[in-house]
Write a protein that holds these residues in place. Structure first.
Motif, PDB file in Angstrom:
ATOM      1  N   MET A  36       0.833  -1.189   0.000  1.00 45.96           N
ATOM      2  CA  MET A  36       0.000   0.000   0.000  1.00 45.96           C
ATOM      3  C   MET A  36       0.871   1.244   0.000  1.00 45.96           C
ATOM      4  SD  MET A  36      -3.033  -1.202  -0.029  1.00 45.96           S
ATOM      5  CE  MET A  36      -3.948   0.300   0.300  1.00 45.96           C
ATOM      6  N   GLY A  37       0.407   2.251  -0.709  1.00 42.77           N
ATOM      7  CA  GLY A  37       1.159   3.494  -0.769  1.00 42.77           C
ATOM      8  C   GLY A  37       0.279   4.689  -0.483  1.00 42.77           C
ATOM      9  N   TRP A  38       0.932   5.760  -0.046  1.00 41.89           N
ATOM     10  CA  TRP A  38       0.275   7.057   0.090  1.00 41.89           C
ATOM     11  C   TRP A  38       0.943   8.025  -0.874  1.00 41.89           C
ATOM     12  CZ3 TRP A  38      -4.042   8.225   2.750  1.00 41.89           C
ATOM     13  CH2 TRP A  38      -4.464   7.359   3.761  1.00 41.89           C
ATOM     14  N   PHE A  39       0.117   8.792  -1.556  1.00 41.05           N
ATOM     15  CA  PHE A  39       0.584   9.825  -2.463  1.00 41.05           C
ATOM     16  C   PHE A  39      -0.140  11.124  -2.123  1.00 41.05           C
ATOM     17  CE2 PHE A  39       2.935   7.357  -5.633  1.00 41.05           C
ATOM     18  CZ  PHE A  39       2.548   6.079  -5.296  1.00 41.05           C
ATOM     19  N   ARG A  40       0.374  12.221  -2.620  1.00 41.63           N
ATOM     20  CA  ARG A  40      -0.308  13.489  -2.411  1.00 41.63           C
ATOM     21  C   ARG A  40      -0.184  14.355  -3.650  1.00 41.63           C
ATOM     22  NH1 ARG A  40       3.661  16.108   2.265  1.00 41.63           N
ATOM     23  NH2 ARG A  40       5.470  16.539   0.936  1.00 41.63           N
ATOM     24  N   ALA A  52       5.182   4.100   1.402  1.00 43.92           N
ATOM     25  CA  ALA A  52       4.614   2.807   1.024  1.00 43.92           C
ATOM     26  C   ALA A  52       5.007   1.769   2.050  1.00 43.92           C
ATOM     27  CB  ALA A  52       5.083   2.382  -0.368  1.00 43.92           C
ATOM     28  N   ILE A  53       4.186   0.725   2.132  1.00 37.61           N
ATOM     29  CA  ILE A  53       4.426  -0.348   3.099  1.00 37.61           C
ATOM     30  C   ILE A  53       4.113  -1.679   2.441  1.00 37.61           C
ATOM     31  CG2 ILE A  53       2.074  -0.131   4.042  1.00 37.61           C
ATOM     32  CD1 ILE A  53       3.308  -0.785   6.816  1.00 37.61           C
ATOM     33  N   SER A  54       4.946  -2.664   2.713  1.00 35.17           N
ATOM     34  CA  SER A  54       4.742  -3.985   2.158  1.00 35.17           C
ATOM     35  C   SER A  54       3.577  -4.686   2.842  1.00 35.17           C
ATOM     36  CB  SER A  54       6.013  -4.818   2.312  1.00 35.17           C
ATOM     37  OG  SER A  54       6.332  -4.968   3.693  1.00 35.17           O
ATOM     38  N   THR A  60       9.111  -0.556   4.742  1.00 34.36           N
ATOM     39  CA  THR A  60       8.478   0.750   4.571  1.00 34.36           C
ATOM     40  C   THR A  60       9.423   1.675   3.827  1.00 34.36           C
ATOM     41  OG1 THR A  60       9.263   1.490   6.735  1.00 34.36           O
ATOM     42  CG2 THR A  60       7.053   0.546   6.636  1.00 34.36           C
ATOM     43  N   VAL A  61       8.852   2.552   3.039  1.00 27.78           N
ATOM     44  CA  VAL A  61       9.611   3.493   2.226  1.00 27.78           C
ATOM     45  C   VAL A  61       8.997   4.881   2.405  1.00 27.78           C
ATOM     46  CG1 VAL A  61      10.494   4.020  -0.075  1.00 27.78           C
ATOM     47  CG2 VAL A  61      10.001   1.653   0.542  1.00 27.78           C
ATOM     48  N   TYR A  62       9.859   5.898   2.460  1.00 26.85           N
ATOM     49  CA  TYR A  62       9.378   7.265   2.648  1.00 26.85           C
ATOM     50  C   TYR A  62      10.060   8.208   1.665  1.00 26.85           C
ATOM     51  CZ  TYR A  62       7.603   5.588   7.126  1.00 26.85           C
ATOM     52  OH  TYR A  62       6.930   4.892   8.105  1.00 26.85           O
ATOM     53  N   THR A 104       6.268  -2.042  -3.044  1.00 23.94           N
ATOM     54  CA  THR A 104       6.370  -0.694  -2.479  1.00 23.94           C
ATOM     55  C   THR A 104       6.981   0.278  -3.479  1.00 23.94           C
ATOM     56  OG1 THR A 104       8.449  -1.368  -1.442  1.00 23.94           O
ATOM     57  CG2 THR A 104       6.467  -1.461  -0.089  1.00 23.94           C
ATOM     58  N   TYR A 105       6.312   0.447  -4.592  1.00 22.42           N
ATOM     59  CA  TYR A 105       6.800   1.343  -5.632  1.00 22.42           C
ATOM     60  C   TYR A 105       6.592   2.807  -5.244  1.00 22.42           C
ATOM     61  CZ  TYR A 105       6.458  -2.899  -8.469  1.00 22.42           C
ATOM     62  OH  TYR A 105       6.581  -4.171  -8.969  1.00 22.42           O
TER      63      TYR A 105
END
Length: 124
Positions: A36-40, A52-54, A60-62, A104-105
């Motif tokens: 899952m990822g968050w974008f803005r 993003a998180i696996s 996790t990636v930031y 986690t792209y």
């Protein structure tokens, strides 16, 4: 199919915190092993990667702009992903979207499922 609904946005002052939630419906997360990822996206700008998180939560990636201030997490039993945002800045103002993918792209084009977005506004 996976449907995603974000919540938790609002108007806050600089330095405040918010927690965004992304609830998934349809088949549970674990059935797809989805990351899952968050974008803005701010007005007039491109949609930017936030975090993003696996599927397991172990990876996790930031984005550099939020590292140390935002924390992504997930609860697969509740089919929900969270974005804890601390020390908010006016430049964090945007519509925040959650999305689902196979990994986690950071590239939004690799995400197949998207929510409708939730507005976050940070005043100076």
């Amino acid at each position: 199919q996976v449907q995603l609904v974000e919540s938790g946005g609002g108007l806050v002052q600089a330095g405040d915190s918010l927690r965004l939630s992304c609830a998934a419906s349809g088949r549970p997360f674990s059935s797809y092993s989805l990351s899952m990822g968050w974008f803005r996206q701010a007005p007039g700008k491109e949609r930017d990667f936030v975090s993003a998180i696996s599927w397991s939560g172990g990876n996790t990636v930031y984005a550099d702009s939020v590292k140390g201030r935002f924390t992504i997490s997930r609860d697969n039993a509740k089919n929900t992903v969270y974005l804890q945002m601390n020390s908010l800045k006016p430049e964090d103002t945007a519509v925040y979207y959650c999305a689902a993918s196979s990994s986690t792209y950071s590239d939004p084009r690799k995400y197949a499922y998207w929510g409708q977005g939730t507005q976050v506004t940070v005043s100076p």
